[in-house]
Scaffold this active site. Structure first.
Site, PDB file in Angstrom:
ATOM      1  N   ARG A 126      29.218  27.588  42.089  1.00 48.71           N
ATOM      2  CA  ARG A 126      30.324  27.390  41.134  1.00 48.71           C
ATOM      3  C   ARG A 126      29.998  26.304  40.119  1.00 48.71           C
ATOM      4  O   ARG A 126      29.466  25.263  40.448  1.00 48.71           O
ATOM      5  CB  ARG A 126      31.604  27.011  41.874  1.00 48.71           C
ATOM      6  CG  ARG A 126      32.724  26.642  40.894  1.00 48.71           C
ATOM      7  CD  ARG A 126      34.074  26.596  41.521  1.00 48.71           C
ATOM      8  NE  ARG A 126      34.140  25.719  42.669  1.00 48.71           N
ATOM      9  CZ  ARG A 126      35.221  25.589  43.421  1.00 48.71           C
ATOM     10  NH1 ARG A 126      36.302  26.303  43.153  1.00 48.71           N
ATOM     11  NH2 ARG A 126      35.223  24.779  44.442  1.00 48.71           N
ATOM     12  N   ARG A 159      31.397  20.638  40.769  1.00 51.63           N
ATOM     13  CA  ARG A 159      32.416  19.749  41.322  1.00 51.63           C
ATOM     14  C   ARG A 159      31.814  18.870  42.416  1.00 51.63           C
ATOM     15  O   ARG A 159      31.007  19.345  43.211  1.00 51.63           O
ATOM     16  CB  ARG A 159      33.571  20.578  41.913  1.00 51.63           C
ATOM     17  CG  ARG A 159      34.741  20.694  40.983  1.00 51.63           C
ATOM     18  CD  ARG A 159      35.779  21.664  41.440  1.00 51.63           C
ATOM     19  NE  ARG A 159      36.225  21.510  42.827  1.00 51.63           N
ATOM     20  CZ  ARG A 159      37.198  22.221  43.371  1.00 51.63           C
ATOM     21  NH1 ARG A 159      37.832  23.132  42.638  1.00 51.63           N
ATOM     22  NH2 ARG A 159      37.553  22.047  44.615  1.00 51.63           N
TER      23      ARG A 159
HETATM   24  P1  AP5 Z   1      37.883  29.642  42.659  1.00 52.97           P
HETATM   25  O1  AP5 Z   1      38.817  30.559  41.965  1.00 52.97           O
HETATM   26  O2  AP5 Z   1      37.532  28.365  41.996  1.00 52.97           O
HETATM   27  O3  AP5 Z   1      38.362  29.417  44.173  1.00 52.97           O
HETATM   28  P2  AP5 Z   1      39.493  28.498  44.787  1.00 52.97           P
HETATM   29  O4  AP5 Z   1      40.043  29.233  45.955  1.00 52.97           O
HETATM   30  O5  AP5 Z   1      40.434  28.042  43.733  1.00 52.97           O
HETATM   31  O6  AP5 Z   1      38.572  27.318  45.311  1.00 52.97           O
HETATM   32  P3  AP5 Z   1      38.797  25.757  45.284  1.00 52.97           P
HETATM   33  O7  AP5 Z   1      37.477  25.139  45.643  1.00 52.97           O
HETATM   34  O8  AP5 Z   1      39.458  25.327  44.030  1.00 52.97           O
HETATM   35  O9  AP5 Z   1      39.753  25.612  46.482  1.00 52.97           O
HETATM   36  P4  AP5 Z   1      40.127  24.385  47.241  1.00 52.97           P
HETATM   37  O10 AP5 Z   1      41.288  24.911  47.940  1.00 52.97           O
HETATM   38  O11 AP5 Z   1      39.097  23.787  48.121  1.00 52.97           O
HETATM   39  O12 AP5 Z   1      40.260  23.260  46.130  1.00 52.97           O
HETATM   40  P5  AP5 Z   1      41.514  22.604  45.422  1.00 52.97           P
HETATM   41  O13 AP5 Z   1      41.156  22.314  44.040  1.00 52.97           O
HETATM   42  O14 AP5 Z   1      42.737  23.383  45.730  1.00 52.97           O
HETATM   43  O15 AP5 Z   1      36.549  30.481  42.950  1.00 52.97           O
HETATM   44  C1  AP5 Z   1      35.436  29.889  43.608  1.00 52.97           C
HETATM   45  C2  AP5 Z   1      34.119  30.398  42.983  1.00 52.97           C
HETATM   46  O16 AP5 Z   1      33.958  31.782  43.231  1.00 52.97           O
HETATM   47  C3  AP5 Z   1      34.055  30.262  41.443  1.00 52.97           C
HETATM   48  O17 AP5 Z   1      32.739  30.000  41.081  1.00 52.97           O
HETATM   49  C4  AP5 Z   1      34.506  31.624  40.947  1.00 52.97           C
HETATM   50  O18 AP5 Z   1      34.014  31.891  39.666  1.00 52.97           O
HETATM   51  C5  AP5 Z   1      33.937  32.557  42.019  1.00 52.97           C
HETATM   52  N1  AP5 Z   1      34.744  33.741  42.263  1.00 52.97           N
HETATM   53  C6  AP5 Z   1      36.117  33.829  42.244  1.00 52.97           C
HETATM   54  N2  AP5 Z   1      36.499  35.095  42.553  1.00 52.97           N
HETATM   55  C7  AP5 Z   1      35.359  35.799  42.797  1.00 52.97           C
HETATM   56  C8  AP5 Z   1      35.105  37.148  43.185  1.00 52.97           C
HETATM   57  N3  AP5 Z   1      36.088  38.034  43.406  1.00 52.97           N
HETATM   58  N4  AP5 Z   1      33.807  37.529  43.343  1.00 52.97           N
HETATM   59  C9  AP5 Z   1      32.796  36.638  43.144  1.00 52.97           C
HETATM   60  N5  AP5 Z   1      32.977  35.347  42.777  1.00 52.97           N
HETATM   61  C10 AP5 Z   1      34.241  34.938  42.608  1.00 52.97           C
HETATM   62  O19 AP5 Z   1      41.613  21.230  46.246  1.00 52.97           O
HETATM   63  C11 AP5 Z   1      40.602  20.247  46.144  1.00 52.97           C
HETATM   64  C12 AP5 Z   1      40.940  19.081  47.057  1.00 52.97           C
HETATM   65  O20 AP5 Z   1      42.185  18.486  46.640  1.00 52.97           O
HETATM   66  C13 AP5 Z   1      41.159  19.439  48.532  1.00 52.97           C
HETATM   67  O21 AP5 Z   1      39.941  19.494  49.249  1.00 52.97           O
HETATM   68  C14 AP5 Z   1      42.081  18.282  48.964  1.00 52.97           C
HETATM   69  O22 AP5 Z   1      41.348  17.104  49.191  1.00 52.97           O
HETATM   70  C15 AP5 Z   1      42.950  18.056  47.749  1.00 52.97           C
HETATM   71  N6  AP5 Z   1      44.208  18.838  47.806  1.00 52.97           N
HETATM   72  C16 AP5 Z   1      44.603  19.841  46.974  1.00 52.97           C
HETATM   73  N7  AP5 Z   1      45.803  20.334  47.337  1.00 52.97           N
HETATM   74  C17 AP5 Z   1      46.203  19.613  48.419  1.00 52.97           C
HETATM   75  C18 AP5 Z   1      47.347  19.653  49.257  1.00 52.97           C
HETATM   76  N8  AP5 Z   1      48.322  20.558  49.069  1.00 52.97           N
HETATM   77  N9  AP5 Z   1      47.419  18.779  50.283  1.00 52.97           N
HETATM   78  C19 AP5 Z   1      46.439  17.877  50.504  1.00 52.97           C
HETATM   79  N10 AP5 Z   1      45.319  17.790  49.756  1.00 52.97           N
HETATM   80  C20 AP5 Z   1      45.188  18.660  48.715  1.00 52.97           C
HETATM   81 MG    MG Z   2      40.924  26.132  42.939  1.00 56.00          MG
END
Ligand code: AP5
Ligand code: MG
Length: 213
Positions: A126, A159
């Site tokens: 990614r 990231r």
């Molecule tokens: P992408 O769409 O970016 O996936 P995602 O599910 O959004 O992945 P994230 O890494 O953003 O999820 P996350 O839940 O760990 O992070 P978040 O930012 O929420 O796709 C991933 C990749 O695959 C990309 O390269 C994309 O292009 C590719 N792709 C997508 N679809 C595809 C397909 N069909 N086929 C092939 N490739 C594809 O959270 C980050 C951090 O914030 C957490 O670790 C935590 O520390 C904190 N945090 C956030 N929310 C909370 C909460 N509610 N409570 C506590 N801590 C929190």
């Molecule tokens: Mg995300």
């Protein structure tokens, strides 16, 4: 329509949430994006969240729940919203249900299902645009010009939490703390499973079919 995107880190929640936000004209609210914006701006919240995020752990509920409850009370959320990355613990889900007790709980929690091996491959490839937020993958969804965002021309980056050891930690936190939410929303009769290993467009169509079906 009030939608939750469930699924492991890297399952495609953000990618699909953006597409759904355009289709249904409702805001896409990503807690991860909110925290990253705060880190970039150097706010107090950003400073507190950064250490947890970089380690692949969860930001404490005290810093997360009120933030989201306030956000969904804003005017642009009257017709609904897409929550991406929240709730992530059973406590967060209970707090959200409490906040929605009067207006009605969410309509659908979409579980974008992708096995761990595919997640690791996706996260390592990614690349994201720090300027406009666009997301790419070096093999599956490459930028037209290597390293440069198609949308705004900025240099794309990896990231900090997409490093292999951190990805493993995020996956284990997901299985322990977030996966139980699938059963929580199943219990409410508001959960839909979608195969997230398909193409982006096929995943999108499957989600829309669930929401409109
Ligand atoms: P992408 O769409 O970016 O996936 P995602 O599910 O959004 O992945 P994230 O890494 O953003 O999820 P996350 O839940 O760990 O992070 P978040 O930012 O929420 O796709 C991933 C990749 O695959 C990309 O390269 C994309 O292009 C590719 N792709 C997508 N679809 C595809 C397909 N069909 N086929 C092939 N490739 C594809 O959270 C980050 C951090 O914030 C957490 O670790 C935590 O520390 C904190 N945090 C956030 N929310 C909370 C909460 N509610 N409570 C506590 N801590 C929190
Ligand atoms: Mg995300």
């Amino acid at each position: 329509m009030k939608i939750i995107m469930l699924g492991a880190p890297g399952a495609g929640k953000g990618t699909q949430a953006k597409m759904l936000s355009d289709k249904f004209s409702i805001p896409h609210i990503s807690t991860g994006d909110i925290f990253r914006a705060n880190i970039k701006e150097g706010t107090e919240l950003g400073k507190k969240a950064k250490a947890y995020m970089d380690a692949g752990g969860l930001v404490p509920d005290e810093l997360t729940v009120d933030l989201v409850i306030d956000r969904i009370g804003k005017d642009d959320c009257v017709n609904g919203y897409i929550l991406d990355g929240f709730p992530r613990t059973l406590n967060q889900a209970h707090k959200l249900s409490e906040a929605l007790a009067e207006s009605g709980d969410i309509d659908c929690a979409v579980n974008v299902d992708v096995p761990d091996e595919a997640i690791i491959e996706r996260m390592s490839g990614r690349r994201v645009c720090p300027s406009c937020g666009a997301s790419y993958h070096i093999v599956n969804i490459p930028t037209k010009v290597e390293g440069i965002c198609d949308r705004c021309g900025a240099e794309v980056i990896q990231r900090a939490d997409d490093l292999p050891e951190t990805v493993k930690k995020r996956l284990s936190v997901y299985h322990e703390q977030t996966q139980p939410l699938i059963d929580y929303y199943k219990g409410l009769g508001r959960e839909a499973d979608v195969d997230g290993t398909q193409s982006m467009q096929a995943v999108f169509e499957a989600i829309v079919a669930c929401l409109e079906g």
